[in-house]
Design a protein around this motif. Structure first.
Motif, PDB file in Angstrom:
ATOM      1  N   LEU A   1      50.478  41.525  47.380  1.00  0.00           N
ATOM      2  CA  LEU A   1      49.357  40.586  47.057  1.00  0.00           C
ATOM      3  C   LEU A   1      48.387  40.254  48.393  1.00  0.00           C
TER       4      LEU A   1
ATOM      5  N   MET B   1      45.909  42.959  49.160  1.00  0.00           N
ATOM      6  CA  MET B   1      45.082  43.154  48.335  1.00  0.00           C
ATOM      7  C   MET B   1      43.879  42.012  48.438  1.00  0.00           C
ATOM      8  N   SER B   2      44.632  40.902  48.765  1.00  0.00           N
ATOM      9  CA  SER B   2      43.560  39.573  48.964  1.00  0.00           C
ATOM     10  C   SER B   2      42.928  39.957  50.360  1.00  0.00           C
TER      11      SER B   2
ATOM     12  N   GLU C   1      46.090  39.437  37.140  1.00  0.00           N
ATOM     13  CA  GLU C   1      45.752  40.555  36.393  1.00  0.00           C
ATOM     14  C   GLU C   1      47.102  41.348  35.720  1.00  0.00           C
ATOM     15  N   GLU C   2      48.133  41.242  36.305  1.00  0.00           N
ATOM     16  CA  GLU C   2      49.509  41.538  35.782  1.00  0.00           C
ATOM     17  C   GLU C   2      49.957  40.738  34.356  1.00  0.00           C
TER      18      GLU C   2
ATOM     19  N   GLY D   1      42.239  36.221  45.854  1.00  0.00           N
ATOM     20  CA  GLY D   1      42.569  37.526  46.072  1.00  0.00           C
ATOM     21  C   GLY D   1      44.074  37.519  45.590  1.00  0.00           C
TER      22      GLY D   1
ATOM     23  N   ARG E   1      40.177  42.404  49.136  1.00  0.00           N
ATOM     24  CA  ARG E   1      39.133  41.780  48.545  1.00  0.00           C
ATOM     25  C   ARG E   1      38.188  40.968  49.273  1.00  0.00           C
TER      26      ARG E   1
ATOM     27  N   SER F   1      45.003  38.864  41.468  1.00  0.00           N
ATOM     28  CA  SER F   1      45.882  39.986  41.391  1.00  0.00           C
ATOM     29  C   SER F   1      47.165  39.850  40.577  1.00  0.00           C
TER      30      SER F   1
END
Length: 279
Positions: free
Chosen positions: A122, A125-126, A98-99, A91, A129, A95
């Protein structure tokens, strides 16, 4: 101008097939592979890890199949908790990637965003996910196998927290490596956590490992979590010593990984690497 005099573009006929051009492209890809140690590592990684991991599982099953049968749901719990570690690390890494894939990294840091704020986002988001990935699997285990990992109660929260924090630490280290080595290190996001699988004692106790590897295993929070899980399933009691070790090691590794990430980020900014997404 005659039609057959018009220069032709696109794919050449088979008669124009050139081994020299094929060789040139093979040489190009070879140079890319040779110049990226993460890619070389990835080629040998999966067969080696599969052999080691399943070799130890086979060794444990051959000598302790009765013990495995006594622990209802031990393998299901191990699989689900291992996925927490894997998805926690992935995760953070994905993330960040993706950047990189969208070439948005430079744009982020012309904004007031601070590196520590980025780290926090981050991690959030981890967590999201991981929950999205693991909860449906845990729910499906109930009708499919008649076992609920939620029956572990409070210890499940402690196991989950320790594994996802370890995943965050690994994720930050991988991000730091990608900032240092470029996208050639992208494959590390998928292979690093599995390098720890044989010594994390996911499906077998630490005692199955050779003595020198046991020392390595006890230095990992994941080994203490999975030993604690088996102690709970087999003996019905929570091993607070394993939980304390896992928490202490996680605190140490998190401080170190944040420090490595911040240093790697600083060096990448000095080199201008935040605006470069190549190899």
């Amino acid at each position: 101008m005659p039609h057959d005099a018009i220069p032709q573009s696109g794919i050449h006929p088979a008669a124009d097939f050139s081994l020299r051009r094929v060789g040139a492209m093979v040489l190009r890809y070879w140079y890319l592979l040779r110049g990226s140690w993460p890619r070389i590592l990835e080629l040998a990684y999966w067969p080696t890890m599969q052999m080691i991991l399943w070799g130890y599982i086979n060794q444990f099953m051959a000598s302790s199949s009765g013990w495995v049968a006594q622990g209802a749901g031990v393998l299901v719990s191990a699989v689900l908790l291992w996925d927490v570690l894997f998805r926690g690390q992935l995760g953070v890494s994905v993330s960040f990637l993706e950047e990189m894939w969208s070439r948005n990294l430079g744009h982020l840091f012309v904004s007031p965003l601070r590196p520590t704020e980025w780290i926090a986002s981050l991690m959030v988001m981890s967590l999201l996910r991981t929950l999205i990935g693991v909860l449906p699997a845990a729910a499906l285990a109930i009708p499919f196998f008649g076992y609920s990992v939620f029956g572990l109660g409070f210890p499940l929260i402690a196991f989950f927290a320790n594994l996802i924090v370890m995943g965050w630490s690994l994720g930050l280290l991988i991000v730091a490596l990608i900032l240092r080595y470029g996208m050639g290190a992208e494959g590390l996001a998928w292979i690093v956590v599995f390098m720890l699988a044989p010594v994390s004692a996911v499906y077998y106790p630490v005692t199955v490992l050779p003595g020198w590897l046991q020392t390595v295993a006890w230095g990992l929070p994941s080994s203490h979590v999975f030993e604690g899980m088996r102690g709970l399933l087999y003996g019905g009691t929570l091993r607070w010593d394993h939980l304390a070790w896992a928490t202490g090691l996680n605190a140490l590794y998190m401080v170190l990984s944040v420090g490595v990430f911040l240093y790697g980020f600083h060096r990448a900014r000095v080199r201008g690497a935040l605006l470069q997404t190549g190899e």
